[in-house]
Design a protein around this motif. Structure first.
Motif, PDB file in Angstrom:
ATOM      1  N   GLY A   1       3.914   7.078 -10.537  1.00 55.36           N
ATOM      2  CA  GLY A   1       2.985   7.036  -9.409  1.00 55.36           C
ATOM      3  C   GLY A   1       3.662   7.330  -8.090  1.00 55.36           C
ATOM      4  O   GLY A   1       4.809   7.757  -8.027  1.00 55.36           O
TER       5      GLY A   1
ATOM      6  N   GLU B   1      -3.800   5.296 -11.750  1.00 57.05           N
ATOM      7  CA  GLU B   1      -4.619   5.015 -10.565  1.00 57.05           C
ATOM      8  C   GLU B   1      -5.133   6.324  -9.984  1.00 57.05           C
ATOM      9  O   GLU B   1      -4.364   7.264  -9.790  1.00 57.05           O
ATOM     10  N   VAL B   2      -6.449   6.364  -9.719  1.00 58.38           N
ATOM     11  CA  VAL B   2      -7.080   7.564  -9.163  1.00 58.38           C
ATOM     12  C   VAL B   2      -8.030   7.181  -8.028  1.00 58.38           C
ATOM     13  O   VAL B   2      -8.482   6.037  -7.949  1.00 58.38           O
TER      14      VAL B   2
ATOM     15  N   ARG C   1      -9.656   3.462  -7.505  1.00 56.47           N
ATOM     16  CA  ARG C   1      -9.473   2.815  -6.195  1.00 56.47           C
ATOM     17  C   ARG C   1     -10.791   2.595  -5.458  1.00 56.47           C
ATOM     18  O   ARG C   1     -10.946   1.606  -4.745  1.00 56.47           O
TER      19      ARG C   1
ATOM     20  N   ASP D   1      -0.438   8.341 -11.083  1.00 56.79           N
ATOM     21  CA  ASP D   1      -1.558   8.422 -10.150  1.00 56.79           C
ATOM     22  C   ASP D   1      -2.078   9.852 -10.170  1.00 56.79           C
ATOM     23  O   ASP D   1      -1.623  10.675 -10.972  1.00 56.79           O
ATOM     24  N   GLU D   2      -3.021  10.161  -9.293  1.00 56.77           N
ATOM     25  CA  GLU D   2      -3.640  11.492  -9.308  1.00 56.77           C
ATOM     26  C   GLU D   2      -2.647  12.612  -9.010  1.00 56.77           C
ATOM     27  O   GLU D   2      -2.862  13.757  -9.385  1.00 56.77           O
TER      28      GLU D   2
ATOM     29  N   LEU E   1      -2.566  -0.035  -8.770  1.00 56.59           N
ATOM     30  CA  LEU E   1      -1.531   0.166  -9.781  1.00 56.59           C
ATOM     31  C   LEU E   1      -0.522  -0.978  -9.759  1.00 56.59           C
ATOM     32  O   LEU E   1      -0.184  -1.544 -10.795  1.00 56.59           O
TER      33      LEU E   1
ATOM     34  N   THR F   1       3.234   4.448 -15.832  1.00 55.63           N
ATOM     35  CA  THR F   1       2.294   4.460 -14.719  1.00 55.63           C
ATOM     36  C   THR F   1       2.190   5.870 -14.152  1.00 55.63           C
ATOM     37  O   THR F   1       3.135   6.651 -14.233  1.00 55.63           O
TER      38      THR F   1
ATOM     39  N   ALA G   1      -3.743   3.425  -1.596  1.00 55.62           N
ATOM     40  CA  ALA G   1      -3.051   4.123  -2.694  1.00 55.62           C
ATOM     41  C   ALA G   1      -1.869   3.285  -3.171  1.00 55.62           C
ATOM     42  O   ALA G   1      -1.078   2.796  -2.366  1.00 55.62           O
ATOM     43  N   GLY G   2      -1.776   3.100  -4.464  1.00 59.53           N
ATOM     44  CA  GLY G   2      -0.688   2.337  -5.070  1.00 59.53           C
ATOM     45  C   GLY G   2      -0.986   0.855  -5.248  1.00 59.53           C
ATOM     46  O   GLY G   2      -0.338   0.199  -6.061  1.00 59.53           O
TER      47      GLY G   2
ATOM     48  N   TRP H   1      -7.559   3.208 -16.745  1.00 54.40           N
ATOM     49  CA  TRP H   1      -7.804   3.952 -15.501  1.00 54.40           C
ATOM     50  C   TRP H   1      -8.143   2.958 -14.406  1.00 54.40           C
ATOM     51  O   TRP H   1      -8.951   2.051 -14.604  1.00 54.40           O
TER      52      TRP H   1
END
Length: 162
Positions: A127, A60-61, A83, A35-36, A102, A33, A98-99, A80
């Motif tokens: 992440g 996750e972006v 969000r 994220d950005e 994911l 996993t 955020a999160g 991908w």
């Protein structure tokens, strides 16, 4: 040549292109996993995986503008999670925090794919803290995954006691 024993616990032998083609070659599934904020860490991790690695990568972006090609082993599926195109908790009318995307995607995947007692999936959670902590809790408490099979950023202190 890198020995599989160094990267994937429970496997034996040299890791090479010919070993990957052998029908008896043990393949351990990977769950990754990001994220950005952890895309650099993700790129670095993916360079350490064997060419024949199998599994799933969830990233996750904030929005679709972040989506780009990822150099992953050919047997790994990259998903991908945008969000901006997702909602928050059902019934709240809020946007996706955020999160959250994911956590939802990974726990659903893990519930379906990591249900065998002899599952040996190697997990790398890169992440943010909240999503990583929620996923780690789900994997260890609900699915019984040994904490030794889950790697998280050291700064989070999630498995500090192991």
């Amino acid at each position: 040549m890198t020995s599989v024993d160094q990267r994937i616990p429970g496997t034996r032998g040299e890791h090479s292109a010919s070993a990957c083609r052998a029908s008896r070659h043990t393949r351990v599934q990977h769950l990754v996993t990001a994220d950005e904020h952890s895309l650099g860490d993700l790129e670095l991790l993916l360079t350490t995986l064997p060419f024949c690695a199998t599994g799933r990568i969830f990233i996750e972006v904030p929005d679709a503008g972040w989506i780009a090609e990822v150099e992953a082993p050919p047997r790994m599926v990259v998903t991908w999670l945008d969000r901006s195109a997702r909602s928050g908790a059902p019934g709240t009318g809020r946007s996706c925090a955020a999160g959250a995307a994911l956590t939802r995607a990974v726990t659903a995947w893990a519930d379906e794919m990591m249900c065998d007692e002899d599952d040996r999936t190697q997990v790398d959670l890169l992440g943010g803290f909240l999503g990583t902590a929620d996923i780690a809790d789900h994997l260890t408490e609900r699915l019984g995954v040994a904490p030794e099979r889950i790697r998280t950023p050291e700064r989070f202190g999630i498995f500090a006691d192991r």
